[in-house]
Design an enzyme around this catalytic site. Structure first.
Site, mmCIF file in Angstrom:
data_model
loop_
_atom_site.group_PDB
_atom_site.id
_atom_site.type_symbol
_atom_site.label_atom_id
_atom_site.label_comp_id
_atom_site.label_asym_id
_atom_site.label_seq_id
_atom_site.Cartn_x
_atom_site.Cartn_y
_atom_site.Cartn_z
ATOM 1 N N LYS A 35 112.341 178.547 -53.636
ATOM 2 C CA LYS A 35 111.690 177.928 -52.474
ATOM 3 C C LYS A 35 111.749 176.410 -52.588
ATOM 4 O O LYS A 35 112.082 175.880 -53.660
ATOM 5 C CB LYS A 35 110.237 178.412 -52.410
ATOM 6 C CG LYS A 35 109.430 178.009 -53.620
ATOM 7 C CD LYS A 35 108.177 178.849 -53.775
ATOM 8 C CE LYS A 35 107.336 178.298 -54.913
ATOM 9 N NZ LYS A 35 106.350 179.266 -55.389
ATOM 10 N N ARG A 126 94.542 183.292 -52.580
ATOM 11 C CA ARG A 126 95.432 182.481 -51.764
ATOM 12 C C ARG A 126 96.080 183.440 -50.774
ATOM 13 O O ARG A 126 95.586 183.608 -49.679
ATOM 14 C CB ARG A 126 96.442 181.751 -52.672
ATOM 15 C CG ARG A 126 97.091 180.573 -52.020
ATOM 16 C CD ARG A 126 98.013 179.841 -52.971
ATOM 17 N NE ARG A 126 99.064 180.694 -53.530
ATOM 18 C CZ ARG A 126 100.095 180.230 -54.218
ATOM 19 N NH1 ARG A 126 100.211 178.939 -54.456
ATOM 20 N NH2 ARG A 126 101.017 181.044 -54.691
ATOM 21 N N TYR A 242 105.273 143.878 -55.703
ATOM 22 C CA TYR A 242 104.057 143.855 -54.894
ATOM 23 C C TYR A 242 102.825 143.666 -55.759
ATOM 24 O O TYR A 242 102.692 144.282 -56.824
ATOM 25 C CB TYR A 242 103.917 145.164 -54.113
ATOM 26 C CG TYR A 242 104.818 145.233 -52.910
ATOM 27 C CD1 TYR A 242 104.744 144.281 -51.901
ATOM 28 C CD2 TYR A 242 105.748 146.256 -52.782
ATOM 29 C CE1 TYR A 242 105.577 144.349 -50.791
ATOM 30 C CE2 TYR A 242 106.574 146.339 -51.682
ATOM 31 C CZ TYR A 242 106.480 145.381 -50.688
ATOM 32 O OH TYR A 242 107.301 145.448 -49.599
ATOM 33 N N MET A 291 108.882 151.128 -52.297
ATOM 34 C CA MET A 291 109.440 152.250 -51.544
ATOM 35 C C MET A 291 110.890 152.530 -51.939
ATOM 36 O O MET A 291 111.285 153.679 -52.171
ATOM 37 C CB MET A 291 109.373 151.944 -50.039
ATOM 38 C CG MET A 291 109.843 153.085 -49.167
ATOM 39 S SD MET A 291 109.885 152.623 -47.429
ATOM 40 C CE MET A 291 108.153 152.368 -47.094
HETATM 41 C C1 LIG Z 1 106.466 179.605 -56.689
HETATM 42 C C2 LIG Z 1 106.175 181.003 -57.071
HETATM 43 C C3 LIG Z 1 106.641 181.502 -58.282
HETATM 44 C C4 LIG Z 1 107.301 180.642 -59.339
HETATM 45 O O1 LIG Z 1 106.286 179.935 -60.024
HETATM 46 P P1 LIG Z 1 106.611 178.908 -61.206
HETATM 47 O O2 LIG Z 1 105.259 178.488 -61.676
HETATM 48 O O3 LIG Z 1 107.361 177.781 -60.594
HETATM 49 O O4 LIG Z 1 107.402 179.623 -62.234
HETATM 50 C C5 LIG Z 1 106.453 182.850 -58.518
HETATM 51 N N1 LIG Z 1 105.801 183.639 -57.630
HETATM 52 C C6 LIG Z 1 105.307 183.165 -56.462
HETATM 53 C C7 LIG Z 1 104.598 184.080 -55.539
HETATM 54 C C8 LIG Z 1 105.462 181.830 -56.155
HETATM 55 O O5 LIG Z 1 104.956 181.350 -55.017
#
Ligand SMILES: *Cc1c(COP(=O)(O)O)cnc(C)c1O
Length: 344
Positions: A35, A126, A242, A291
Site C-alpha cells: 500500500k 480500527r 531560515y 522546502m
Molecule cells: C500495513 C499493514 C500491514 C503491514 O504492516 P507493517 O507494520 O508495515 O509490517 C499488515 N497488515 C495490515 C492490515 C496493514 O494495514
C-alpha cells in the site's frame, strides 16, 4: 528530463528481506503489504520483484492502488474493502476486498459475492468485524480466502499481543476461511504462534526495523541522493538558512543540496540531526531544512563540488530516532521528485 533527485533502491536487499521474513514465518506463506505506493518505493516495481521471488499475497489499501498493479496479473487484497463506487472495479478480477463491516459484507453479497477476505477486530478498534458478528452468522456462506486481524502493539512487549492472538485463534474453524493471517513485520518476530497461515510484512521489506529481533536480519533498501547546487564558505559569525539557527563559530565549508521537506526530507533532520554520507565521512545538516534546500557541512569532503551527488544518511531506525518521524513516515513521505532507480 533528468530528475534532480534519486532514490537508489536495492533489489537484492528487498528480496533478501522478503526471504528472511518468509523463513521467520515458518510454514506460513509470506505476503507483502505494498500500500501507499509500496511505502513510497513504487508499488509495481516492488510487487514485480517480490512476485518473481515467489510472493503470491499482496495487500493494497484502495482499488486505485489495485488498479495500478493490474499489469502484474497477480490479484491483490484491498484492505479498505468495497464501497458502493468500488463494486465494478472489485468485480473486474484485479483483486478482492477485505471486508470489515456488515454493510460491506451485504454489499458484496448483493454484487454476487465471490472470493473475499475478512478483517476481524481483536482489539485494535480500527477496522474489522467483531467476533460477536461472526457468531451471529454475518459471514455464513461467504467465500473467504483469508480471515485476518491486525496487531496494535506488535513492536512492543505488550500483553495486548497475546490477548489479540488468542482472540483471533478462537475463530479458527468458525468461518470457512481457507487461511488465517495476523502478523505484520513486527508480528512475525513475535514467534510461530503469531504466523498462522500467512504473514503480511510491509515495513521490514523496505528496510525498516520495527523491533530488536529484526535488527541484523533486515537490510537497508532505500538511499535518497541529492545534488549540490552551490558550495560556499561561511565565515565565523555567519548564519545559514531560515531563522538563522546555525551560527558558524569558525570558517565552515558548506554545500547546498537541492532537497528539502517537500521531498520528505523532514525538518526534523535540521540542526545536525540528519547528514549526508560521502566516502565514509558524515556531513551534518547545518541550520534548518527548507522546502527544497538543505545545507550540509563539507569540510570533511574537500573534493565535493557543484553538480556532485551525495547520499543522505537514511538508516531507518536511527534516522527515525534522530528526526522524530516514524520509519513508516520516512518511507511513505519520499516525494514524487525522486527518480526511483532500482539496481541489482
Ligand atoms: C500495513 C499493514 C500491514 C503491514 O504492516 P507493517 O507494520 O508495515 O509490517 C499488515 N497488515 C495490515 C492490515 C496493514 O494495514
Amino acid at each position: 528530463m533528468i530528475a534532480p533527485h534519486r532514490l537508489r533502491l536495492d533489489t537484492a536487499a528487498l528480496v533478501a528481506n522478503w526471504r528472511a521474513l518468509a523463513k521467520l514465518s515458518g510454514a506460513a506463506a509470506c505476503g507483502a503489504a505494498v500500500k501507499a505506493d509500496g511505502y513510497g518505493l513504487g508499488a509495481i516495481e516492488v510487487a514485480r520483484r517480490l512476485a518473481d521471488a515467489g510472493c503470491r499475497d499482496v495487500f493494497v489499501s484502495s482499488w486505485a492502488e489495485a488498479d495500478a498493479l493490474a499489469p502484474l496479473g497477480l490479484p491483490v487484497a484491498v484492505l479498505h474493502g468495497v464501497r458502493e463506487e468500488d463494486v465494478a472495479a472489485a468485480k473486474a478480477g484485479i483483486g478482492w476486498p477485505v471486508l470489515s463491516t456488515p454493510a460491506q459484507v451485504a454489499r458484496w453479497r448483493a454484487a454476487g459475492g465471490g472470493r473475499c477476505d475478512v478483517m476481524i477486530d481483536t482489539g485494535m478498534n480500527r477496522l474489522g468485524l467483531s467476533a460477536e458478528a461472526v457468531g451471529e452468522g454475518v459471514l455464513d456462506g461467504l467465500e473467504i480466502g483469508t480471515l485476518m486481524s491486525h496487531l496494535a502493539c506488535a513492536e512492543e512487549d505488550s500483553p495486548m499481543n497475546r490477548r489479540q492472538r488468542d482472540a483471533f485463534a478462537s475463530l479458527a474453524g468458525r468461518t470457512g476461511a481457507a487461511r488465517m493471517s495476523l502478523a505484520n513485520s513486527a508480528g512475525i518476530a513475535l514467534g510461530a504462534d503469531y504466523a498462522f497461515d500467512l504473514t503480511r510484512p510491509g515495513l521490514a521489506l523496505y528496510g525498516g526495523v520495527p523491533c530488536a529481533a529484526l535488527a541484523g536480519v533486515i537490510r537497508p533498501v532505500v538511499t535518497p541522493e541529492a545534488q549540490i547546487l552551490q558550495r560556499r564558505v561561511l565565515r565565523a559569525g555567519d548564519t545559514i538558512g531560515y531563522n538563522a539557527t546555525y551560527i558558524a563559530d569558525r570558517d565552515v565549508e558548506v554545500a547546498i543540496l537541492n532537497i528539502g521537506y517537500a521531498d520528505g526530507y523532514w525538518r526534523g533532520f535540521s540542526g545536525g540531526k540528519g547528514a549526508a554520507l560521502h566516502d565514509g565521512a558524515r556531513l551534518p545538516v547545518l541550520g534548518r531544512v527548507s522546502m527544497d534546500l538543505t545545507a550540509i557541512a563539507v569540510d570533511a569532503a574537500p573534493e565535493l563540488a557543484e553538480g556532485d551527488w551525495v547520499a543522505l544518511d537514511y538508516a531507518l531506525p536511527k534516522a527515525a530516532a534522530a528526526s522524530g518521524m516514524s520509519q513508516y513516515e520516512l518511507l511513505t513521505g519520499l516525494g514524487a521528485r525522486f527518480a526511483r532507480c532500482w539496481f541489482d
